[in-house]
Design an enzyme around this catalytic site. Structure first.
Site, PDB file in Angstrom:
ATOM      1  N   LYS A  38      -8.228   0.689  -4.823  1.00 33.87           N
ATOM      2  CA  LYS A  38      -9.404   0.126  -4.156  1.00 33.87           C
ATOM      3  C   LYS A  38     -10.678   0.882  -4.527  1.00 33.87           C
ATOM      4  CE  LYS A  38      -6.828  -1.265   0.024  1.00 33.87           C
ATOM      5  NZ  LYS A  38      -6.940  -2.723  -0.115  1.00 33.87           N
ATOM      6  N   GLY A  64      -5.100  -2.995   9.089  1.00 36.05           N
ATOM      7  CA  GLY A  64      -4.735  -1.851   9.905  1.00 36.05           C
ATOM      8  C   GLY A  64      -4.458  -2.157  11.357  1.00 36.05           C
ATOM      9  N   ARG A  90      -5.725 -20.702   7.020  1.00 36.32           N
ATOM     10  CA  ARG A  90      -5.879 -22.084   7.482  1.00 36.32           C
ATOM     11  C   ARG A  90      -7.279 -22.620   7.172  1.00 36.32           C
ATOM     12  NH1 ARG A  90      -1.955 -24.588  10.153  1.00 36.32           N
ATOM     13  NH2 ARG A  90      -0.362 -23.438  11.331  1.00 36.32           N
ATOM     14  N   GLY A 141      -2.791  -7.568   8.386  1.00 35.04           N
ATOM     15  CA  GLY A 141      -2.046  -7.775   9.623  1.00 35.04           C
ATOM     16  C   GLY A 141      -0.586  -8.122   9.461  1.00 35.04           C
ATOM     17  N   ASP A 189       0.841  -1.194   0.000  1.00 32.40           N
ATOM     18  CA  ASP A 189       0.000   0.000   0.000  1.00 32.40           C
ATOM     19  C   ASP A 189       0.878   1.246   0.000  1.00 32.40           C
ATOM     20  OD1 ASP A 189      -2.231  -1.575   0.118  1.00 32.40           O
ATOM     21  OD2 ASP A 189      -2.919  -0.866   2.078  1.00 32.40           O
ATOM     22  N   GLY A 195      -0.250  -3.719   4.027  1.00 34.87           N
ATOM     23  CA  GLY A 195      -0.965  -2.450   4.030  1.00 34.87           C
ATOM     24  C   GLY A 195      -0.241  -1.404   4.845  1.00 34.87           C
ATOM     25  N   SER A 196      -0.509  -1.407   6.143  1.00 34.44           N
ATOM     26  CA  SER A 196       0.081  -0.396   7.024  1.00 34.44           C
ATOM     27  C   SER A 196       1.471  -0.780   7.512  1.00 34.44           C
ATOM     28  CB  SER A 196      -0.837  -0.179   8.236  1.00 34.44           C
ATOM     29  OG  SER A 196      -2.181  -0.032   7.835  1.00 34.44           O
TER      30      SER A 196
END
EC number: 4.3.3.6
Length: 298
Positions: free
Chosen positions: A81, A153, A165, A214, A24, A235-236
């Site tokens: 997005k 996030g 999983r 995550g 991102d 992402g973050s």
């Protein structure tokens, strides 16, 4: 008449990202950092998921100016997005010439009942999923790439692990079913029968399945690859860390060499502080992005 790309072409574009990291970015400078670190693509948006979560309110498609700046800054593919079910945001991004659209639960859904009919578009789509049923429905709508939803996030890998999983276990279950059991399973998980038949025959999804939601460290990225991911979205985790350039390079290397523990140990040294994480149990139900696009007609 609207031009549409074939599944084969769209899925082939996704296959080219296999084994890589998609990052991102919110401006051209970050996009260049991602490209130099070895990212296979970038996701252009106004705010990374951690900032979207902190700001609250309604999160929408990025300003086209940001998307164009990123597209002009790098030579690797650029994704962007749109809100779930927002036909016009998707058409605008397609008109801008992005390489991929993410119909994303990170943004505030525009439609709580229907996702986009992605087969109507020439540009390929990536969508999030928590299990095989969700993945199969998105593929049935025309998604060319799947990613775990995780919990965006948060810097907390636990939900991405759960989703990967779950999908892998359900794929194994379908692969071992007799053909006459598939229709009932299709009904139970809300999946197209023909797609489950394909999974039974091949033992895998017909599209690539990346990990997302995550990933904050090189070890997180390597973990998701070991669990069967075809690649990783971050992402973050990059630009909310203390040293974005170092984290970007380390996560790319760890994704490629996910079973080389000596290398991952070396990559993890001296990186500085990772992004601040959030414990999932502290989130209210309304704050859980992974549940968007599911409760009503996912």
């Amino acid at each position: 008449m609207v031009d549409t790309g074939t599944d084969r072409v769209k899925r082939g574009m996704a296959e080219m990202q296999k084994g890589g990291v998609i990052m991102d970015v919110v401006n051209a400078e970050q996009a260049k950092i991602a490209e130099e670190a070895g990212a296979v693509a970038v996701m252009a948006l106004e705010r990374v998921p951690a900032d979207i979560r902190a700001a609250g309110g309604v999160a929408r498609m990025a300003d086209p100016t940001i998307v164009e700046e990123v597209m002009n800054a790098v030579s690797i593919p650029v994704m962007a997005k749109c809100r779930i079910g927002h036909i016009v945001e998707a058409r605008v991004l397609e008109a801008l010439g992005v390489d991929y659209i993410d119909e994303s639960e990170v943004l505030t859904p525009a439609d709580e009942v229907y996702h986009l009919n992605k087969r109507d578009f020439t540009v390929p789509f990536v969508c999030g999923a928590r299990d095989l049923g969700e993945a199969a429905r998105r593929i049935g709508e025309g998604a060319s790439m799947i990613r775990t939803k995780g919990e965006p996030g948060t810097g907390n890998i636990v939900e991405a692990v759960r989703h990967m999983r779950m999908m892998q276990a359900q794929i194994r279950k379908v692969s071992n079913m007799s053909t006459d059991e598939l229709m009932t399973e299709a009904k139970n998980i809300g999946a197209p029968y023909e797609l489950l038949l394909s999974i039974k025959e091949t033992g895998e999804l017909p599209v690539v399945n990346f990990a997302a939601g995550g990933v904050a460290t090189p070890a997180d990225a390597a973990l998701m690859m070991q669990l069967g991911a075809d690649g990783v979205f971050v992402g973050s985790g990059i630009f909310k860390s203390e040293t974005p350039e170092k984290f970007a390079r380390a996560i790319v290397e760890a994704t490629t060499h996910y079973e080389d523990y000596d290398l991952i140990a070396k990559l993890s040294k001296g990186l500085g502080t990772a992004m601040k994480g959030i414990e999932i149990s502290t989130l209210d139900a309304s704050e859980r992005m992974q549940e968007r696009g599911w409760e009503k007609g996912s």
